[in-house]
Scaffold this active site. Structure first.
Site, PDB file in Angstrom:
ATOM      1  N   LEU A  13       5.520  14.181   3.123  1.00  0.00           N
ATOM      2  CA  LEU A  13       6.075  12.835   3.191  1.00  0.00           C
ATOM      3  C   LEU A  13       5.407  12.007   4.271  1.00  0.00           C
ATOM      4  O   LEU A  13       4.992  10.865   4.029  1.00  0.00           O
ATOM      5  CB  LEU A  13       7.585  12.905   3.438  1.00  0.00           C
ATOM      6  CG  LEU A  13       8.291  11.560   3.548  1.00  0.00           C
ATOM      7  CD1 LEU A  13       8.195  10.796   2.231  1.00  0.00           C
ATOM      8  CD2 LEU A  13       9.748  11.745   3.947  1.00  0.00           C
ATOM      9  N   GLU A  14       5.290  12.554   5.475  1.00  0.00           N
ATOM     10  CA  GLU A  14       4.704  11.787   6.579  1.00  0.00           C
ATOM     11  C   GLU A  14       3.285  11.339   6.249  1.00  0.00           C
ATOM     12  O   GLU A  14       2.927  10.173   6.425  1.00  0.00           O
ATOM     13  CB  GLU A  14       4.709  12.615   7.862  1.00  0.00           C
ATOM     14  CG  GLU A  14       4.106  11.856   9.042  1.00  0.00           C
ATOM     15  CD  GLU A  14       4.110  12.657  10.332  1.00  0.00           C
ATOM     16  OE1 GLU A  14       3.918  12.052  11.394  1.00  0.00           O
ATOM     17  OE2 GLU A  14       4.304  13.896  10.276  1.00  0.00           O
TER      18      GLU A  14
ATOM     19  N   ARG B   8     -17.482 -19.158   1.844  1.00  0.00           N
ATOM     20  CA  ARG B   8     -18.293 -19.481   3.023  1.00  0.00           C
ATOM     21  C   ARG B   8     -19.754 -19.651   2.628  1.00  0.00           C
ATOM     22  O   ARG B   8     -20.351 -18.752   2.027  1.00  0.00           O
ATOM     23  CB  ARG B   8     -18.158 -18.367   4.051  1.00  0.00           C
ATOM     24  CG  ARG B   8     -19.093 -18.450   5.250  1.00  0.00           C
ATOM     25  CD  ARG B   8     -18.770 -19.602   6.160  1.00  0.00           C
ATOM     26  NE  ARG B   8     -19.501 -19.500   7.406  1.00  0.00           N
ATOM     27  CZ  ARG B   8     -19.552 -20.458   8.328  1.00  0.00           C
ATOM     28  NH1 ARG B   8     -18.890 -21.595   8.124  1.00  0.00           N
ATOM     29  NH2 ARG B   8     -20.225 -20.281   9.448  1.00  0.00           N
TER      30      ARG B   8
END
Length: 380
Positions: free
Chosen positions: A240-241, A267
């Site tokens: 999960l982390e 640009r």
């Protein structure tokens, strides 16, 4: 980036995108929500998301959530990161909530999981001045006393503790035990007596904190899971982390790519758009290709985890974290280079995206640690 989603998931992504565009789509809005970029979490915005049911997307239905899996959580994280929503508390909250869901008592689950659904923020504290990548080397201790434990020691790099309701503390309860044994998780109120929280100044603003525990009493009821078994419990949450961090950074990478693409299209130098020059065109092509690869890796890993939710996938989750965080850092650096001085100016926002990605290859396990984990899965 293009991909096939079900109607329901497509509607979710569109709703989040519309919300972010409306609530924090301009620099002026984001500056107002974040004290000109110093803060990374706006509680009012966070609670608006709670009312829409989004914060409980991965919380079980019995606690008021939607009960969705990793795929849906990943979509939410990617889109809110892409939309630059200042809700930094969500990642640590979901990581922490998962530990309570797996190992907490029913009372702890009610407090934490129902709180998540309603917009409360939680935090987790592992690292110490002498224990970063080597979490097993931590020395913050919790000693037995009548009715509970007394906590003493220092923790560091604790994300979002300064506005969290609770700290999920990992402390050593058995000093004489082996390195990865004798660690216990505790549910500690952020305003507990004996706990001092001090912010750490960083290039990213107010994000992380030092925690100082001085005879901080926590009752027996604060223990999360089995005493002395925190290391095993931590390992169960690694999928999960790492996936949360991967999804967040992939969202940032997509935003940086789109902002860069828009800039090089409009640009002009030497009489034509700078994106038409081969040097920049080829870099855009490489970035786009790498984004597609990272998206496929993340989506496939999320689907694999959903198919076997009780299984740990150390190789796949570490690959996703490694690829997405390193790519996000690369794309924001490329964006700044292609935008020239405007990439460095706060007006255009690329510098803020760069600051967000630089630390992503450090927290949640450094890129070096992820490579080491991947290598070990091949028997090396």
């Amino acid at each position: 980036m293009p991909r096939v989603l079900s109607d329901e998931r497509g509607d979710l992504v569109k709703a989040i995108a519309d919300f972010c565009g409306r609530e924090c789509g301009t620099k002026e809005q984001r500056d107002k929500l974040t004290a000109n970029g110093a803060e990374h979490h706006n509680q009012q915005l966070y609670e608006k998301m709670a009312k829409l049911g989004w914060l409980g997307i991965a919380v079980p239905e019995e606690y008021g959530g939607a009960g969705r899996g990793m795929v849906d959580l990943s979509l939410f994280l990617q889109e809110t990161s892409y939309g630059r929503a200042p809700i930094s508390g969500f990642g640590t909250t979901i990581i922490t909530a998962a530990a309570y869901e797996k190992f907490g008592t029913e009372a702890q689950k009610r407090t934490i999981l129902e709180g998540v659904v309603n917009g409360r923020v939680e935090s987790v504290s592992m690292s110490e001045p002498g224990a970063g990548s080597d979490v097993g080397a931590l020395t913050c201790r919790a000693e037995r006393t009548a009715g509970g434990y007394l906590v003493n020691g220092q923790k560091t790099w604790c994300s979002n503790a300064h506005f969290a309701d609770h700290i999920l503390l990992i402390a050593r309860t058995e000093p004489g035990s082996a390195k990865h044994e004798g660690l216990t998780q505790f549910m500690v109120p952020a305003d507990a007596e004996g706990l001092t929280i001090r912010g750490i100044d960083t290039m990213g603003g107010k994000e992380v904190n030092d925690l100082y525990f001085t005879d901080c009493f926590v009752p027996d009821s604060a223990v999360v899971g089995a005493p002395g078994k925190a290391w095993t419990q931590l390992m169960a949450g690694l999928n999960l982390e790492r996936m949360i961090l991967a999804a967040m950074m992939l969202g940032v990478a997509r935003r940086a790519f789109d902002d860069t693409l828009a800039y090089v299209r409009q640009r002009e130098q030497f009489g034509r758009p700078i994106g038409s020059f081969q040097a920049l065109k080829h870099r855009i092509a490489d970035m786009a290709t790498e984004l597609e690869c990272a998206q496929l890796l993340l989506d496939d890993t999320a689907a694999t985890i959903d198919a076997e939710p009780g299984k740990v996938f150390p190789r796949e989750a570490s690959m996703a974290k490694l690829k997405c965080t390193e790519l996000a850092k690369h794309i924001t650096l490329e964006g700044m280079q292609m935008m020239g001085g405007y990439g460095y100016a706060t007006e255009y926002g690329m510098e803020a995206l760069l600051r967000a990605t630089v630390v992503s290859t450090v927290y949640g396990g450094t890129s070096e640690i992820q490579r080491d984990i991947i290598g070990k899965t091949y028997g090396l």
